[in-house]
Design a protein around this motif. Structure first.
Motif, PDB file in Angstrom:
ATOM      1  N   TYR A 145     127.965 -26.297  71.207  1.00 51.00           N
ATOM      2  CA  TYR A 145     127.625 -25.329  70.121  1.00 51.00           C
ATOM      3  C   TYR A 145     128.843 -25.051  69.473  1.00 51.00           C
ATOM      4  O   TYR A 145     129.948 -24.866  70.022  1.00 51.00           O
ATOM      5  N   ARG A 146     128.758 -24.675  68.330  1.00 53.21           N
ATOM      6  CA  ARG A 146     129.841 -23.969  67.715  1.00 53.21           C
ATOM      7  C   ARG A 146     129.651 -22.607  67.502  1.00 53.21           C
ATOM      8  O   ARG A 146     128.812 -22.087  66.717  1.00 53.21           O
ATOM      9  N   GLY A 147     130.381 -21.645  68.190  1.00 51.05           N
ATOM     10  CA  GLY A 147     129.942 -20.433  68.185  1.00 51.05           C
ATOM     11  C   GLY A 147     130.411 -19.538  69.442  1.00 51.05           C
ATOM     12  O   GLY A 147     131.016 -20.299  70.479  1.00 51.05           O
ATOM     13  N   GLU A 148     130.253 -18.392  69.830  1.00 48.71           N
ATOM     14  CA  GLU A 148     130.557 -17.576  70.992  1.00 48.71           C
ATOM     15  C   GLU A 148     129.397 -17.634  71.777  1.00 48.71           C
ATOM     16  O   GLU A 148     128.361 -17.560  71.247  1.00 48.71           O
ATOM     17  N   VAL A 149     129.937 -17.748  72.924  1.00 53.73           N
ATOM     18  CA  VAL A 149     128.722 -17.732  74.025  1.00 53.73           C
ATOM     19  C   VAL A 149     127.921 -16.224  74.073  1.00 53.73           C
ATOM     20  O   VAL A 149     127.003 -16.089  74.514  1.00 53.73           O
ATOM     21  N   GLU A 150     128.828 -15.255  73.790  1.00 55.47           N
ATOM     22  CA  GLU A 150     128.417 -13.894  73.692  1.00 55.47           C
ATOM     23  C   GLU A 150     127.101 -13.663  72.606  1.00 55.47           C
ATOM     24  O   GLU A 150     126.355 -12.744  72.511  1.00 55.47           O
ATOM     25  N   ASP A 151     127.422 -14.587  71.439  1.00 48.48           N
ATOM     26  CA  ASP A 151     126.384 -14.480  70.588  1.00 48.48           C
ATOM     27  C   ASP A 151     125.598 -15.801  70.250  1.00 48.48           C
ATOM     28  O   ASP A 151     125.651 -16.522  69.380  1.00 48.48           O
ATOM     29  N   ALA A 152     125.255 -16.166  71.365  1.00 49.28           N
ATOM     30  CA  ALA A 152     124.481 -17.679  71.361  1.00 49.28           C
ATOM     31  C   ALA A 152     123.624 -17.874  70.704  1.00 49.28           C
ATOM     32  O   ALA A 152     123.230 -19.168  70.123  1.00 49.28           O
ATOM     33  N   LYS A 153     122.839 -16.756  69.849  1.00 47.01           N
ATOM     34  CA  LYS A 153     121.847 -17.023  69.203  1.00 47.01           C
ATOM     35  C   LYS A 153     122.102 -17.305  67.749  1.00 47.01           C
ATOM     36  O   LYS A 153     121.482 -18.048  67.027  1.00 47.01           O
ATOM     37  N   GLU A 154     123.415 -17.166  67.388  1.00 48.13           N
ATOM     38  CA  GLU A 154     124.009 -17.476  66.121  1.00 48.13           C
ATOM     39  C   GLU A 154     124.946 -18.873  66.358  1.00 48.13           C
ATOM     40  O   GLU A 154     125.355 -19.224  65.293  1.00 48.13           O
TER      41      GLU A 154
END
Length: 218
Positions: free
Chosen positions: A49-58
């Motif tokens: 995933y490209r993104g933050e694990v804390e904001d996994a839905k995004e």
């Protein structure tokens, strides 16, 4: 002038060297001899995933990166000698498979990278520029017939340097190699964490996770 600018651009691209972070050990994990007698079968679900694990839905699933890292993932799992049979999704699993779900999240500080790049460009690449990519790996282990997964996570990074001083290192420190190395360290660390939690020692249930295909985002 255009030719000079083009040469400088090519020099910038050629003068990039990437290095794995030192957050995790580079030594591969291998199961203790006592745990190689009854090795579980495992169905592995992996996504990038490209993104933050804390904001996994995004976060955005990157299929190309996932598929590119799968050969290294299989290599690490086989070297660990923890498993008797390894099946990577989307291949169907077997009824006695345990489930190992791995998610790798990648994020970059674009503002810092752009600022560093501007300084490097303004000095004709004499002042090195740098960019850091952060990687967080989460791992879930669900034993055959189990209902409560064991979860672990770890973090690492890749730092890329740009400038004329890194031209001699460009060929031997490519970004793809550094990312694969970092990923291998993270998978090895996840296996160490799961082994320390004792998840590989209980193989008592005949029920597995192979009957339900693990979803993978394209």
């Amino acid at each position: 002038m255009k030719t000079f600018a083009a040469l400088l651009f090519l020099l910038l691209l050629a003068g990039c060297a990437a290095f794995p972070g030192d957050e995790l050990p580079s030594q591969p994990f291998r199961a203790p001899a006592s745990e190689r007698q009854q090795r579980p079968n495992v169905l592995v679900e992996f996504n990038f995933y490209r993104g933050e694990v804390e904001d996994a839905k995004e976060a955005t699933s990157i299929a190309v990166a996932r598929e590119g890292l799968k050969p290294r993932l299989r290599q690490v799992l086989e070297h660990s000698q923890l498993f008797d049979r390894i099946t990577l999704v989307p291949e169907p699993g077997k009824p006695d498979d345990a489930l190992l779900r791995l998610k790798l999240y990648n994020s970059t500080s674009y503002a810092a990278a752009i600022a560093s790049g501007l300084i490097t460009g303004a000095t004709f690449f004499l002042v090195p520029g740098t960019a850091r990519d952060d990687y967080v790996l989460t791992a879930e282990w669900l034993a055959p017939g189990g209902s409560t997964p064991t979860r672990v996570r770890n973090a690492s990074s890749v730092r890329t340097w740009m400038g004329v001083w890194f031209l001699p290192l460009a060929a031997s420190h490519q970004a793809g190699t550094a990312i694969e190395d970092t990923f291998a360290r993270q998978v090895n660390e996840a296996l160490r964490q799961l082994q320390a939690a004792g998840v590989f020692t209980d193989h008592s249930s005949p029920q597995g996770n192979g009957e339900t295909p693990a979803p993978v985002t394209p």
